[in-house]
Design a protein around this motif. Sequence first.
Motif, PDB file in Angstrom:
ATOM      1  N   VAL A 177       0.772  -1.191   0.035  1.00  0.00           N
ATOM      2  CA  VAL A 177      -0.073  -0.047   0.056  1.00  0.00           C
ATOM      3  C   VAL A 177       1.104   1.337   0.115  1.00  0.00           C
ATOM      4  O   VAL A 177       1.730   1.455   0.918  1.00  0.00           O
ATOM      5  N   VAL A 178       0.702   2.194  -0.796  1.00  0.00           N
ATOM      6  CA  VAL A 178       1.446   3.469  -1.019  1.00  0.00           C
ATOM      7  C   VAL A 178       0.684   4.395  -0.933  1.00  0.00           C
ATOM      8  O   VAL A 178      -0.592   4.560  -1.496  1.00  0.00           O
ATOM      9  N   ARG A 179       0.985   5.274   0.018  1.00  0.00           N
ATOM     10  CA  ARG A 179       0.213   6.685  -0.028  1.00  0.00           C
ATOM     11  C   ARG A 179       0.973   7.883  -0.401  1.00  0.00           C
ATOM     12  O   ARG A 179       2.261   8.055  -0.051  1.00  0.00           O
ATOM     13  N   GLN A 180       0.252   8.698  -1.122  1.00  0.00           N
ATOM     14  CA  GLN A 180       0.792   9.909  -1.484  1.00  0.00           C
ATOM     15  C   GLN A 180       0.626  11.072  -0.702  1.00  0.00           C
ATOM     16  O   GLN A 180      -0.240  11.727  -0.505  1.00  0.00           O
ATOM     17  N   SER A 181       1.721  11.305   0.104  1.00  0.00           N
ATOM     18  CA  SER A 181       1.721  12.265   1.339  1.00  0.00           C
ATOM     19  C   SER A 181       2.253  13.835   0.866  1.00  0.00           C
ATOM     20  O   SER A 181       3.137  13.547   0.055  1.00  0.00           O
ATOM     21  N   PRO A 182       2.195  14.617   1.700  1.00  0.00           N
ATOM     22  CA  PRO A 182       2.842  15.922   1.254  1.00  0.00           C
ATOM     23  C   PRO A 182       4.415  15.626   1.355  1.00  0.00           C
ATOM     24  O   PRO A 182       5.289  16.533   0.888  1.00  0.00           O
ATOM     25  N   GLU A 183       4.997  14.626   2.473  1.00  0.00           N
ATOM     26  CA  GLU A 183       6.292  14.537   2.410  1.00  0.00           C
ATOM     27  C   GLU A 183       6.740  13.567   1.568  1.00  0.00           C
ATOM     28  O   GLU A 183       8.061  13.364   1.445  1.00  0.00           O
ATOM     29  N   GLY A 184       5.853  12.940   0.774  1.00  0.00           N
ATOM     30  CA  GLY A 184       6.489  11.925  -0.265  1.00  0.00           C
ATOM     31  C   GLY A 184       5.879  10.558  -0.163  1.00  0.00           C
ATOM     32  O   GLY A 184       4.656  10.513   0.422  1.00  0.00           O
ATOM     33  N   LEU A 185       6.275   9.533  -0.871  1.00  0.00           N
ATOM     34  CA  LEU A 185       5.237   8.367  -0.805  1.00  0.00           C
ATOM     35  C   LEU A 185       5.628   7.580   0.667  1.00  0.00           C
ATOM     36  O   LEU A 185       6.820   7.719   1.168  1.00  0.00           O
ATOM     37  N   GLU A 186       4.530   7.117   1.096  1.00  0.00           N
ATOM     38  CA  GLU A 186       4.761   6.151   2.324  1.00  0.00           C
ATOM     39  C   GLU A 186       4.438   4.764   1.895  1.00  0.00           C
ATOM     40  O   GLU A 186       3.370   4.645   1.165  1.00  0.00           O
ATOM     41  N   PHE A 187       5.075   3.786   2.477  1.00  0.00           N
ATOM     42  CA  PHE A 187       4.781   2.559   2.119  1.00  0.00           C
ATOM     43  C   PHE A 187       4.376   1.446   3.324  1.00  0.00           C
ATOM     44  O   PHE A 187       4.970   1.789   4.514  1.00  0.00           O
ATOM     45  N   ASP A 188       3.497   0.699   3.098  1.00  0.00           N
ATOM     46  CA  ASP A 188       3.058  -0.209   4.112  1.00  0.00           C
ATOM     47  C   ASP A 188       2.732  -1.587   3.454  1.00  0.00           C
ATOM     48  O   ASP A 188       2.227  -1.646   2.285  1.00  0.00           O
ATOM     49  N   TYR A 189       3.323  -2.665   4.157  1.00  0.00           N
ATOM     50  CA  TYR A 189       3.311  -3.879   3.571  1.00  0.00           C
ATOM     51  C   TYR A 189       2.371  -4.715   4.349  1.00  0.00           C
ATOM     52  O   TYR A 189       2.365  -4.834   5.591  1.00  0.00           O
ATOM     53  N   ARG A 190       1.585  -5.517   3.519  1.00  0.00           N
ATOM     54  CA  ARG A 190       0.287  -6.267   4.343  1.00  0.00           C
ATOM     55  C   ARG A 190       0.346  -7.574   4.059  1.00  0.00           C
ATOM     56  O   ARG A 190      -0.592  -8.280   4.356  1.00  0.00           O
ATOM     57  N   GLY A 191       1.476  -8.141   3.808  1.00  0.00           N
ATOM     58  CA  GLY A 191       1.667  -9.603   3.712  1.00  0.00           C
ATOM     59  C   GLY A 191       1.808 -10.243   2.358  1.00  0.00           C
ATOM     60  O   GLY A 191       1.628  -9.537   1.451  1.00  0.00           O
ATOM     61  N   GLY A 192       1.870 -11.507   2.370  1.00  0.00           N
ATOM     62  CA  GLY A 192       2.029 -12.209   0.990  1.00  0.00           C
ATOM     63  C   GLY A 192       0.877 -12.502   0.305  1.00  0.00           C
ATOM     64  O   GLY A 192      -0.171 -12.672   0.769  1.00  0.00           O
ATOM     65  N   CYS A 193       0.928 -12.770  -0.927  1.00  0.00           N
ATOM     66  CA  CYS A 193      -0.229 -12.910  -1.753  1.00  0.00           C
ATOM     67  C   CYS A 193       0.516 -13.497  -3.260  1.00  0.00           C
ATOM     68  O   CYS A 193       1.667 -13.788  -3.312  1.00  0.00           O
ATOM     69  N   ARG A 194      -0.624 -13.890  -4.253  1.00  0.00           N
ATOM     70  CA  ARG A 194      -0.243 -14.477  -5.355  1.00  0.00           C
ATOM     71  C   ARG A 194      -1.391 -14.011  -6.309  1.00  0.00           C
ATOM     72  O   ARG A 194      -2.257 -14.351  -6.258  1.00  0.00           O
ATOM     73  N   PHE A 195      -0.706 -13.375  -7.270  1.00  0.00           N
ATOM     74  CA  PHE A 195      -1.511 -12.953  -8.660  1.00  0.00           C
ATOM     75  C   PHE A 195      -0.893 -13.234  -9.866  1.00  0.00           C
ATOM     76  O   PHE A 195       0.195 -13.716  -9.978  1.00  0.00           O
ATOM     77  N   VAL A 196      -1.908 -13.315 -10.744  1.00  0.00           N
ATOM     78  CA  VAL A 196      -1.347 -13.427 -12.174  1.00  0.00           C
ATOM     79  C   VAL A 196      -0.421 -12.215 -12.286  1.00  0.00           C
ATOM     80  O   VAL A 196      -0.443 -11.341 -11.900  1.00  0.00           O
ATOM     81  N   LYS A 197       0.424 -12.531 -13.566  1.00  0.00           N
ATOM     82  CA  LYS A 197       1.183 -11.194 -13.750  1.00  0.00           C
ATOM     83  C   LYS A 197       0.674 -10.225 -14.369  1.00  0.00           C
ATOM     84  O   LYS A 197      -0.383 -10.198 -15.188  1.00  0.00           O
ATOM     85  N   LEU A 198       1.060  -8.905 -14.249  1.00  0.00           N
ATOM     86  CA  LEU A 198       0.763  -7.666 -14.679  1.00  0.00           C
ATOM     87  C   LEU A 198       1.507  -7.460 -16.028  1.00  0.00           C
ATOM     88  O   LEU A 198       2.759  -7.384 -15.922  1.00  0.00           O
ATOM     89  N   ILE A 199       0.864  -7.564 -17.134  1.00  0.00           N
ATOM     90  CA  ILE A 199       1.659  -7.528 -18.536  1.00  0.00           C
ATOM     91  C   ILE A 199       1.602  -6.157 -19.004  1.00  0.00           C
ATOM     92  O   ILE A 199       0.690  -5.265 -18.867  1.00  0.00           O
ATOM     93  N   GLY A 200       2.617  -5.551 -19.283  1.00  0.00           N
ATOM     94  CA  GLY A 200       2.921  -4.163 -19.968  1.00  0.00           C
ATOM     95  C   GLY A 200       4.173  -3.662 -19.765  1.00  0.00           C
ATOM     96  O   GLY A 200       5.178  -4.048 -19.529  1.00  0.00           O
ATOM     97  N   SER A 201       4.037  -2.464 -20.369  1.00  0.00           N
ATOM     98  CA  SER A 201       5.469  -1.813 -20.413  1.00  0.00           C
ATOM     99  C   SER A 201       6.155  -1.640 -19.206  1.00  0.00           C
ATOM    100  O   SER A 201       7.402  -1.379 -19.144  1.00  0.00           O
ATOM    101  N   TYR A 202       5.539  -1.371 -18.133  1.00  0.00           N
ATOM    102  CA  TYR A 202       6.023  -1.177 -16.592  1.00  0.00           C
ATOM    103  C   TYR A 202       5.856  -2.333 -15.727  1.00  0.00           C
ATOM    104  O   TYR A 202       6.114  -2.025 -14.607  1.00  0.00           O
TER     105      TYR A 202
END
Length: 221
Positions: free
Chosen positions: A192-217
Amino acid sequence: MMAQNIMSDPQAAARKRMVQTQLVSRGIRDARVLLAMSKVPRHLFVEEALQGQAYGDFPLPIGEQQTISQPYIVALMTEALELLGTEKVLEIGAGSGYQAAILAELAAQVFSIERIPALASRARRNLESLRYFNVKIKVGDGTLGWPEEAPFDAIIVTAASPAIPQPLLNQLALGGRLVIPVGDCYSQTLTVVRQSPEGLEFDYRGGCRFVKLIGSYGWSE
């Protein structure tokens, strides 16, 4: 909002049971998220042959080598967006439209990108049949976001990326939240990324498994 009378749906009891045994019991607390999950007819977003399994505690195939996420993961990611009802939300990976329907119950506007045309068409049909008119779907590379509609108060990515796509960070409004699985092909961390006035804040919520995100990035096809 959906116009049909959900209470006339014979699957309403299965949804209520899903919410209590899979979501509340695992710590999902947002009342609006729990209500949305109890309303949206998940079984209509899977193949007819699999409808009897729609409220089980597992993902299901939806064709095109894609899946509809496990109900708990849908709720966990949605709760992390902290939606109040006024937001403009971007979804990456429409699939059959289930996550978009949940978001449509909770936000003012939903914009969803799906790279597979057949799934995008199916998602549109599902959402229109349930009268969700605050969702717009387009076919494209989700890692590029939807710059014409930016900024977004919340962004949810329902496929796994090796890194957070920069265009999505660029399109996140101040105070906005981005939820994305990040990792390798086999396991990821729900981030989880939050866009704060001080910059990006990151929070990690545990493991998971998804299909691949296909694309330029994301991953190459």
